[in-house]
Design a protein around this motif. Sequence first.
Motif, PDB file in Angstrom:
ATOM      1  N   ASP A 364      -0.046 -25.123 -35.825  1.00 57.15           N
ATOM      2  CA  ASP A 364       0.009 -24.326 -34.606  1.00 57.15           C
ATOM      3  C   ASP A 364      -0.018 -25.265 -33.411  1.00 57.15           C
ATOM      4  OD1 ASP A 364      -0.036 -22.389 -32.691  1.00 57.15           O
ATOM      5  OD2 ASP A 364      -1.822 -21.365 -33.438  1.00 57.15           O
ATOM      6  N   THR A 365      -1.188 -25.637 -32.965  1.00 60.59           N
ATOM      7  CA  THR A 365      -1.307 -26.555 -31.832  1.00 60.59           C
ATOM      8  C   THR A 365      -2.354 -27.618 -32.149  1.00 60.59           C
ATOM      9  OG1 THR A 365      -2.954 -25.115 -30.803  1.00 60.59           O
ATOM     10  CG2 THR A 365      -0.658 -24.831 -30.113  1.00 60.59           C
ATOM     11  N   GLN A 366      -2.173 -28.783 -31.544  1.00 61.90           N
ATOM     12  CA  GLN A 366      -3.197 -29.811 -31.655  1.00 61.90           C
ATOM     13  C   GLN A 366      -4.331 -29.429 -30.713  1.00 61.90           C
ATOM     14  OE1 GLN A 366      -1.972 -33.838 -30.731  1.00 61.90           O
ATOM     15  NE2 GLN A 366      -3.553 -34.676 -32.049  1.00 61.90           N
ATOM     16  N   ILE A 367      -5.527 -29.267 -31.261  1.00 59.61           N
ATOM     17  CA  ILE A 367      -6.632 -28.747 -30.453  1.00 59.61           C
ATOM     18  C   ILE A 367      -7.646 -29.821 -30.084  1.00 59.61           C
ATOM     19  CG2 ILE A 367      -6.399 -26.361 -31.200  1.00 59.61           C
ATOM     20  CD1 ILE A 367      -8.492 -26.830 -33.324  1.00 59.61           C
ATOM     21  N   ALA A 368      -7.487 -31.014 -30.626  1.00 61.40           N
ATOM     22  CA  ALA A 368      -8.371 -32.113 -30.227  1.00 61.40           C
ATOM     23  C   ALA A 368      -7.743 -33.430 -30.629  1.00 61.40           C
ATOM     24  CB  ALA A 368      -9.755 -31.974 -30.863  1.00 61.40           C
ATOM     25  N   LYS A 369      -8.007 -34.442 -29.801  1.00 60.87           N
ATOM     26  CA  LYS A 369      -7.526 -35.788 -30.096  1.00 60.87           C
ATOM     27  C   LYS A 369      -8.446 -36.792 -29.419  1.00 60.87           C
ATOM     28  CE  LYS A 369      -3.496 -38.833 -29.665  1.00 60.87           C
ATOM     29  NZ  LYS A 369      -2.080 -38.933 -29.211  1.00 60.87           N
ATOM     30  N   ASN A 370      -8.807 -37.825 -30.156  1.00 62.79           N
ATOM     31  CA  ASN A 370      -9.599 -38.914 -29.593  1.00 62.79           C
ATOM     32  C   ASN A 370      -9.173 -40.194 -30.299  1.00 62.79           C
ATOM     33  OD1 ASN A 370     -11.603 -40.855 -28.956  1.00 62.79           O
ATOM     34  ND2 ASN A 370     -13.080 -39.223 -28.505  1.00 62.79           N
ATOM     35  N   SER A 371      -8.511 -41.069 -29.569  1.00 61.08           N
ATOM     36  CA  SER A 371      -7.981 -42.293 -30.170  1.00 61.08           C
ATOM     37  C   SER A 371      -8.981 -43.440 -30.163  1.00 61.08           C
ATOM     38  CB  SER A 371      -6.703 -42.715 -29.441  1.00 61.08           C
ATOM     39  OG  SER A 371      -6.963 -42.914 -28.071  1.00 61.08           O
ATOM     40  N   SER A 372     -10.143 -43.235 -29.557  1.00 59.86           N
ATOM     41  CA  SER A 372     -11.154 -44.302 -29.505  1.00 59.86           C
ATOM     42  C   SER A 372     -12.558 -43.694 -29.601  1.00 59.86           C
ATOM     43  CB  SER A 372     -11.002 -45.109 -28.218  1.00 59.86           C
ATOM     44  OG  SER A 372     -11.093 -44.266 -27.078  1.00 59.86           O
ATOM     45  N   LEU A 373     -12.830 -43.048 -30.733  1.00 55.39           N
ATOM     46  CA  LEU A 373     -14.109 -42.373 -30.901  1.00 55.39           C
ATOM     47  C   LEU A 373     -15.270 -43.366 -30.947  1.00 55.39           C
ATOM     48  CD1 LEU A 373     -15.492 -39.596 -31.434  1.00 55.39           C
ATOM     49  CD2 LEU A 373     -15.284 -40.110 -33.883  1.00 55.39           C
ATOM     50  N   GLY A 374     -15.035 -44.522 -31.581  1.00 56.34           N
ATOM     51  CA  GLY A 374     -16.113 -45.508 -31.686  1.00 56.34           C
ATOM     52  C   GLY A 374     -17.357 -44.914 -32.317  1.00 56.34           C
ATOM     53  N   ASN A 375     -18.521 -45.354 -31.862  1.00 54.90           N
ATOM     54  CA  ASN A 375     -19.785 -44.779 -32.329  1.00 54.90           C
ATOM     55  C   ASN A 375     -20.113 -43.547 -31.495  1.00 54.90           C
ATOM     56  OD1 ASN A 375     -20.718 -46.625 -34.444  1.00 54.90           O
ATOM     57  ND2 ASN A 375     -20.732 -48.155 -32.812  1.00 54.90           N
ATOM     58  N   GLY A 376     -19.251 -42.546 -31.615  1.00 48.67           N
ATOM     59  CA  GLY A 376     -19.402 -41.352 -30.787  1.00 48.67           C
ATOM     60  C   GLY A 376     -19.171 -40.088 -31.581  1.00 48.67           C
ATOM     61  N   THR A 377     -19.109 -38.971 -30.874  1.00 44.76           N
ATOM     62  CA  THR A 377     -18.981 -37.654 -31.499  1.00 44.76           C
ATOM     63  C   THR A 377     -17.924 -36.831 -30.788  1.00 44.76           C
ATOM     64  OG1 THR A 377     -21.307 -37.637 -32.165  1.00 44.76           O
ATOM     65  CG2 THR A 377     -20.185 -35.512 -32.079  1.00 44.76           C
ATOM     66  N   ASN A 514      -7.793 -36.648 -35.013  1.00 43.29           N
ATOM     67  CA  ASN A 514      -6.848 -35.611 -34.595  1.00 43.29           C
ATOM     68  C   ASN A 514      -7.195 -34.313 -35.320  1.00 43.29           C
ATOM     69  OD1 ASN A 514      -4.562 -37.063 -32.991  1.00 43.29           O
ATOM     70  ND2 ASN A 514      -4.948 -38.384 -34.757  1.00 43.29           N
ATOM     71  N   VAL A 515      -7.096 -33.187 -34.602  1.00 49.93           N
ATOM     72  CA  VAL A 515      -7.404 -31.882 -35.178  1.00 49.93           C
ATOM     73  C   VAL A 515      -6.308 -30.898 -34.775  1.00 49.93           C
ATOM     74  CG1 VAL A 515      -9.122 -30.051 -35.432  1.00 49.93           C
ATOM     75  CG2 VAL A 515      -9.871 -32.388 -34.885  1.00 49.93           C
ATOM     76  N   TRP A 516      -5.801 -30.153 -35.739  1.00 50.11           N
ATOM     77  CA  TRP A 516      -4.789 -29.136 -35.473  1.00 50.11           C
ATOM     78  C   TRP A 516      -5.282 -27.769 -35.938  1.00 50.11           C
ATOM     79  CZ3 TRP A 516      -3.559 -34.056 -36.831  1.00 50.11           C
ATOM     80  CH2 TRP A 516      -2.565 -34.702 -36.103  1.00 50.11           C
ATOM     81  N   GLY A 517      -5.025 -26.748 -35.148  1.00 45.76           N
ATOM     82  CA  GLY A 517      -5.178 -25.387 -35.623  1.00 45.76           C
ATOM     83  C   GLY A 517      -3.987 -25.029 -36.488  1.00 45.76           C
ATOM     84  N   LEU A 518      -4.213 -24.211 -37.505  1.00 42.99           N
ATOM     85  CA  LEU A 518      -3.145 -23.803 -38.413  1.00 42.99           C
ATOM     86  C   LEU A 518      -2.863 -22.312 -38.258  1.00 42.99           C
ATOM     87  CD1 LEU A 518      -4.319 -25.745 -41.595  1.00 42.99           C
ATOM     88  CD2 LEU A 518      -2.661 -26.486 -39.859  1.00 42.99           C
ATOM     89  N   LYS A 519      -1.602 -21.959 -38.399  1.00 44.21           N
ATOM     90  CA  LYS A 519      -1.187 -20.563 -38.275  1.00 44.21           C
ATOM     91  C   LYS A 519      -1.389 -19.816 -39.593  1.00 44.21           C
ATOM     92  CE  LYS A 519       2.915 -21.909 -37.048  1.00 44.21           C
ATOM     93  NZ  LYS A 519       4.335 -21.956 -36.619  1.00 44.21           N
TER      94      LYS A 519
END
Length: 554
Positions: A364-377, A514-519
């Motif tokens: 469906d749509t990409q709902i989150a993206k973080n290319s440099s998460l490192g020691n994070g959340t 990367n996170v995508w919602g699915l239809k």
Amino acid sequence: MTIASLLAIGAIAFAVVRAQGSAPVPTGVPIAGNYTGALRPQIHFSPPEHFMNDPNGMFIDAEGTYHLYYQYNPTDIVAGNQHWGHATSKDLYHWENQQIAIFPDTPEEGIFSGSAVVDVNNTSGFFPNQTNGVVAIYTLNTPQEETQEIAYSTDGGYTFTKYSGNPVISINSTQFRDPKVIWHAPTSKWVMVVSYAQEFTIGIFTSSNLKQWTHASNFTNQGLLGLQYECPNMVTIPMNGTNELMYVLMISINPGAPQGGSITQYFPGSFNGTHFTAVDNAARIADFGKDNYAGQFFYGTPDGQPPIFIAWASNWEYSQVVPTGPLENWRSAMSLPRVNTLANITRTGYDLVSLPYDLSTVYDTQIAKNSSLGNGTLLLDYSTVASGAVYFEANVTGIPTINTTGTLNFTFTSSTTGESLRGGFFFGGDTPFWLDRGKIGGFDNPFFTDKFSTNNIISNGKFQLQGVIDRSIFEVFLDGGIRSAIATFFPEGPLDQLAISAGDLNPGVKVSVNVWGLKSAWAAEANSNGTVTGNSTTAGNSTASRRGIYGKLE
């Protein structure tokens, strides 16, 4: 299809089915079902209603349509009264329910598991004027015996006529079932693998016409035994990144799997047309979870392409008591379709690599993206994803080979009930991965094991974690599919929050997410009441249209 299962909790199933008396089984039209339930998967196949187990007869036709048959009780939410249900798809996610394909003829009969082939050269003689004739090979179960029978279809696999010369194999045994047939081009023969269940033996038979079969050899007492062998498969699988093909023999065991109940194991090896020889005596398990059983590969995958596999996403220890039955009138889903290759991995050698088939048709749509998460959340509220289905991946690079530290974790949570499904990977020590479904509150059963773990050796300084959650089923893939697991779960409130976090990573290690919602694959087929009616345009043959409750001619 297991006798033990039907005689344990399944004894209740037969009693219930017989008590129904004249409850009708629809003929000539698909069974309708409602796919809007809170627990109903939206991209995994599940039956329109009632109880489903093993996938059967999977093949691809000349038009590129995938046919999935399955063990089906069309009259109750427990096993028994076994028929072959049927669905078709162009992309392996958007399925169209078809009419029941094969019926038992009497109350004592069950149409148990089996396979199907396209007889393009009319070796059977059933199809003098066509190249798309389909032959189904299945076990007929009765109280007296299990025999192997065939039925043929002149309309591409939608309706079948049973062969008048059945059975095609009979050995006077009640523990002889689940035939899988392939074409062996070098010998121009059909080859069947079939289980002598409680002798821990897979028989190999050959035939030139699908009607007369000759016993060729046995594969006996290999790997994990459990209490019986079931649902064998033999297929050629390419080695990762090469044109080399290797045979793989898969055997399901039930009961007696390492974590209880049922599971699938596999043996890489060679096959000369009559004898299968494994590369070694190792027992290799296809899934480190507990909900992957009786899987089958599609017949007809083009030469050189990785075969596609679908399994039953449940376990006989609890499949007939999960809450989707009383809550939503259906039980059991299939796994995601999976593409499979073989890899020769560090230390352990041959490994079955398993990844989801191309998900692009349900993105469906990409709902989150973080290319440099490192020691994070990364925190994500995906409650606006109507399907409740999400795909995520985390890629980790720059992992050192010594003094490695750090973790990568994920948690799915319900904002209404606080329930959670969680898992994670440790980059140090023995590099274990863990998965925990024990904080989901909708199902309590002593056999519903809630925690699983495996180990995954890091190579080339990289690691990948992929996952698909689909309302009541979760699939996870480690390191490009070298390890995988399926876990069903039954929350009291929808899971709609996701947290992905990394911590204590070595300097220089990078994490991208990367996170995508699915239809939903079912929503477009539903009417205003949420009911999916299936394909009502395929005309049933005269035999099917005249069948009664057990499919007997009236």
